[in-house]
Design a protein around this motif. Structure first.
Motif, PDB file in Angstrom:
ATOM      1  N   CYS A 225      -4.241  -1.926   6.275  1.00  0.00           N
ATOM      2  CA  CYS A 225      -5.781  -2.013   6.182  1.00  0.00           C
ATOM      3  C   CYS A 225      -6.448  -0.764   5.688  1.00  0.00           C
ATOM      4  N   SER A 226      -5.936  -0.505   4.348  1.00  0.00           N
ATOM      5  CA  SER A 226      -6.526   0.708   3.545  1.00  0.00           C
ATOM      6  C   SER A 226      -8.080   0.448   3.416  1.00  0.00           C
ATOM      7  N   THR A 227      -8.802   1.563   3.459  1.00  0.00           N
ATOM      8  CA  THR A 227     -10.191   1.226   3.125  1.00  0.00           C
ATOM      9  C   THR A 227     -10.598   1.723   1.464  1.00  0.00           C
ATOM     10  N   ASP A 228      -9.329   1.958   0.822  1.00  0.00           N
ATOM     11  CA  ASP A 228      -9.726   2.060  -0.414  1.00  0.00           C
ATOM     12  C   ASP A 228      -9.001   0.944  -1.345  1.00  0.00           C
ATOM     13  N   ALA A 229      -8.309   1.304  -2.649  1.00  0.00           N
ATOM     14  CA  ALA A 229      -7.751   0.188  -3.497  1.00  0.00           C
ATOM     15  C   ALA A 229      -6.463  -0.143  -3.241  1.00  0.00           C
ATOM     16  N   THR A 230      -5.832   0.603  -2.013  1.00  0.00           N
ATOM     17  CA  THR A 230      -4.376   0.501  -1.888  1.00  0.00           C
ATOM     18  C   THR A 230      -3.982  -1.126  -1.719  1.00  0.00           C
ATOM     19  N   ARG A 231      -4.638  -1.957  -1.151  1.00  0.00           N
ATOM     20  CA  ARG A 231      -4.450  -3.302  -0.816  1.00  0.00           C
ATOM     21  C   ARG A 231      -4.346  -4.107  -2.146  1.00  0.00           C
ATOM     22  N   ILE A 232      -5.382  -3.879  -3.139  1.00  0.00           N
ATOM     23  CA  ILE A 232      -5.517  -4.302  -4.275  1.00  0.00           C
ATOM     24  C   ILE A 232      -4.043  -4.285  -5.074  1.00  0.00           C
ATOM     25  N   ILE A 233      -3.888  -2.825  -5.463  1.00  0.00           N
ATOM     26  CA  ILE A 233      -2.922  -2.566  -6.102  1.00  0.00           C
ATOM     27  C   ILE A 233      -1.660  -3.211  -5.665  1.00  0.00           C
ATOM     28  N   CYS A 234      -1.463  -3.333  -4.205  1.00  0.00           N
ATOM     29  CA  CYS A 234      -0.064  -3.934  -3.563  1.00  0.00           C
ATOM     30  C   CYS A 234      -0.127  -5.427  -3.960  1.00  0.00           C
ATOM     31  N   GLU A 235      -1.241  -5.928  -3.920  1.00  0.00           N
ATOM     32  CA  GLU A 235      -1.346  -7.478  -4.292  1.00  0.00           C
ATOM     33  C   GLU A 235      -0.995  -7.839  -5.663  1.00  0.00           C
ATOM     34  N   GLU A 236      -1.574  -6.805  -6.680  1.00  0.00           N
ATOM     35  CA  GLU A 236      -1.281  -7.106  -7.963  1.00  0.00           C
ATOM     36  C   GLU A 236       0.295  -7.242  -8.280  1.00  0.00           C
ATOM     37  N   TYR A 237       1.081  -6.286  -7.765  1.00  0.00           N
ATOM     38  CA  TYR A 237       2.454  -5.946  -7.957  1.00  0.00           C
ATOM     39  C   TYR A 237       3.109  -7.131  -7.255  1.00  0.00           C
ATOM     40  N   ALA A 238       2.616  -7.657  -5.838  1.00  0.00           N
ATOM     41  CA  ALA A 238       3.148  -8.809  -5.273  1.00  0.00           C
ATOM     42  C   ALA A 238       3.091  -9.958  -5.982  1.00  0.00           C
ATOM     43  N   ASN A 239       2.119 -10.095  -6.782  1.00  0.00           N
ATOM     44  CA  ASN A 239       1.620 -11.294  -7.527  1.00  0.00           C
ATOM     45  C   ASN A 239       2.642 -11.396  -8.715  1.00  0.00           C
ATOM     46  N   GLN A 240       2.960 -10.280  -9.389  1.00  0.00           N
ATOM     47  CA  GLN A 240       3.648 -10.169 -10.673  1.00  0.00           C
ATOM     48  C   GLN A 240       4.979 -10.227 -10.230  1.00  0.00           C
ATOM     49  N   TYR A 241       5.706  -9.552  -9.117  1.00  0.00           N
ATOM     50  CA  TYR A 241       7.002  -9.732  -8.678  1.00  0.00           C
ATOM     51  C   TYR A 241       7.196 -10.347  -7.319  1.00  0.00           C
ATOM     52  N   SER A 242       6.815 -11.861  -7.329  1.00  0.00           N
ATOM     53  CA  SER A 242       6.738 -12.577  -6.233  1.00  0.00           C
ATOM     54  C   SER A 242       8.085 -12.591  -5.689  1.00  0.00           C
ATOM     55  N   GLN A 243       9.183 -12.756  -6.350  1.00  0.00           N
ATOM     56  CA  GLN A 243      10.381 -12.869  -5.998  1.00  0.00           C
ATOM     57  C   GLN A 243      11.317 -11.705  -5.428  1.00  0.00           C
ATOM     58  N   LYS A 244      10.617 -10.375  -5.696  1.00  0.00           N
ATOM     59  CA  LYS A 244      11.016  -9.207  -5.140  1.00  0.00           C
ATOM     60  C   LYS A 244      10.359  -8.529  -4.179  1.00  0.00           C
ATOM     61  N   ILE A 245       9.178  -8.839  -4.129  1.00  0.00           N
ATOM     62  CA  ILE A 245       8.118  -8.073  -3.261  1.00  0.00           C
ATOM     63  C   ILE A 245       7.688  -8.953  -1.900  1.00  0.00           C
ATOM     64  N   LYS A 246       7.994  -8.370  -0.712  1.00  0.00           N
ATOM     65  CA  LYS A 246       7.287  -9.051   0.289  1.00  0.00           C
ATOM     66  C   LYS A 246       6.046  -8.192   0.960  1.00  0.00           C
ATOM     67  N   LEU A 247       4.824  -8.555   0.388  1.00  0.00           N
ATOM     68  CA  LEU A 247       3.706  -7.913   1.102  1.00  0.00           C
ATOM     69  C   LEU A 247       3.141  -8.481   2.578  1.00  0.00           C
ATOM     70  N   LEU A 248       3.160  -7.989   3.594  1.00  0.00           N
ATOM     71  CA  LEU A 248       2.825  -8.183   4.600  1.00  0.00           C
ATOM     72  C   LEU A 248       1.640  -8.602   4.904  1.00  0.00           C
ATOM     73  N   PRO A 249       0.929  -9.584   5.542  1.00  0.00           N
ATOM     74  CA  PRO A 249      -0.361 -10.374   5.796  1.00  0.00           C
ATOM     75  C   PRO A 249      -1.255  -9.089   6.185  1.00  0.00           C
ATOM     76  N   VAL A 250      -2.444  -9.267   5.598  1.00  0.00           N
ATOM     77  CA  VAL A 250      -3.608  -8.329   5.701  1.00  0.00           C
ATOM     78  C   VAL A 250      -3.926  -8.382   7.110  1.00  0.00           C
ATOM     79  N   LEU A 251      -4.216  -7.111   7.716  1.00  0.00           N
ATOM     80  CA  LEU A 251      -4.607  -7.036   9.045  1.00  0.00           C
ATOM     81  C   LEU A 251      -6.027  -6.943   9.360  1.00  0.00           C
ATOM     82  N   GLU A 252      -6.308  -7.306  10.720  1.00  0.00           N
ATOM     83  CA  GLU A 252      -7.581  -7.186  11.116  1.00  0.00           C
ATOM     84  C   GLU A 252      -8.248  -6.047  11.086  1.00  0.00           C
ATOM     85  N   GLY A 253      -7.601  -5.092  11.487  1.00  0.00           N
ATOM     86  CA  GLY A 253      -8.117  -3.583  11.476  1.00  0.00           C
ATOM     87  C   GLY A 253      -6.676  -2.778  11.529  1.00  0.00           C
ATOM     88  N   ASN A 254      -6.856  -1.439  11.128  1.00  0.00           N
ATOM     89  CA  ASN A 254      -5.993  -0.334  11.124  1.00  0.00           C
ATOM     90  C   ASN A 254      -5.079  -0.388  12.382  1.00  0.00           C
TER      91      ASN A 254
END
Length: 310
Positions: free
Chosen positions: A43-72
């Motif tokens: 639950c980062s407050t900067d762009a970390t989540r956005i960057i991770c999502e971009e990679y997860a979308n591009q490499y969906s067969q290789k990256i498992k990005l865990l679901p977004v949390l309600e809070g840190n």
């Protein structure tokens, strides 16, 4: 995903300036097997989540990005939820501010563990990157090539960014819940992995870079007595965990060593009252009063000596 050989778990929080380099350094791996990146973004407050999502979308067969949390939820809770999502036969760690520099890191390590079934952990040389830009290879001249539980319980000599270890979460019991009480989980995880007798191998290859002076663990290491207290508490939790009962002697010996180390650390930091209380506690429970008293007095003497200057 039972065809996954290695799960690389990444913990990240507010690391937008580092996380892309971390992910890219893993994706560059040249391996003859399938591997996955399991990213626990807290639950980062900067762009970390956005960057991770971009990679997860591009490499969906290789990256498992865990679901977004309600809070840190904090580092150790994130550690536990992320490692439980690792599907591979082996697990590697690469925190979101560290990165790998050897594109054959995983291939070398998997090859070793596959060919040496009596080993459960393999780690390598590492470079340390300081805030001033200096990147220095850690001196490994005195590093033993083979170690075991009795060595590791005295001191965590494994840089987490270089480690590969067997994923035993599904074979044995899950990792003990008491790990959640502490600031980091890598050391108790390694000890839990090799508690039944397997060995640890050190490879001289330098495969990764560890960023110094950043992150939660770096804050703890700034004050050595705080680090010793955490390690001591981990050992005391281990001492009452039935799965370590056959290692009782080694655990007890390490607890005694850490208590003495705490005395010297507190005196070195000029926290004399706390050191004295720890000294009284130690001589009350330990038969070797002469040795403890000698160490206590010597550590006071050393605390008054000026550090050497170059």
């Amino acid at each position: 995903m039972n065809d996954i050989i290695v799960s690389i778990f990444i913990l990240t929080y507010n690391q937008e300036q580092f996380i892309a380099q971390t992910i890219e350094s893993i994706l560059m791996q040249k391996a003859k097997f399938n591997y996955q990146l399991v990213i626990g973004e807290d639950c980062s407050t900067d762009a970390t989540r956005i960057i991770c999502e971009e990679y997860a979308n591009q490499y969906s067969q290789k990256i498992k990005l865990l679901p977004v949390l309600e809070g840190n939820i904090g580092l150790i809770a994130n550690y536990m939820r992320t490692i439980k999502e690792c599907d591979g036969k082996y697990i590697a760690i690469c925190d979101g501010d560290d990165y790998w520099i050897d594109e054959c890191k995983l291939q070398k390590q998997v090859g070793f563990l596959d060919n040496n079934p009596d080993f459960s952990i393999v780690y390598t040389g590492v470079k340390r990157l300081f805030l001033n830009g200096d990147c220095i290879e850690k001196d490994n001249l005195e590093t033993k090539s083979i170690t075991n539980f009795e060595d590791l319980i005295l001191d965590n000599h494994i840089p987490s960014v270089t480690a590969l270890f067997k994923n035993r979460q599904n074979q044995d019991n899950e990792l003990p819940d008491w790990i959640l009480n502490f600031s980091y989980g890598d050391w108790p995880t390694y000890l839990w992995t090799i508690k039944n007798g397997d060995k640890i191998q050190f490879l001289k290859d330098v495969t990764a870079v560890y960023r110094m002076e950043v992150g939660v663990s770096a804050q703890i290491r700034k004050i050595n007595s705080d680090l010793v207290k955490v390690n001591l508490a981990i050992l005391e939790a281990m001492a009452i965990d039935g799965s370590f009962s056959h290692k009782k002697e080694s655990v007890s010996a390490s607890i005694k060593t850490k208590k003495l180390e705490l005395i010297t650390s507190l005196n070195r930091e000029k926290k004399y009252c706390k050191a004295f209380r720890q000294y009284l506690n130690s001589i009350g429970r330990n038969g070797d009063r002469y040795k403890i008293t000698k160490l206590y007095l010597y550590s006071i003497y050393r605390s008054f000596k000026k550090p050497n200057t170059v």
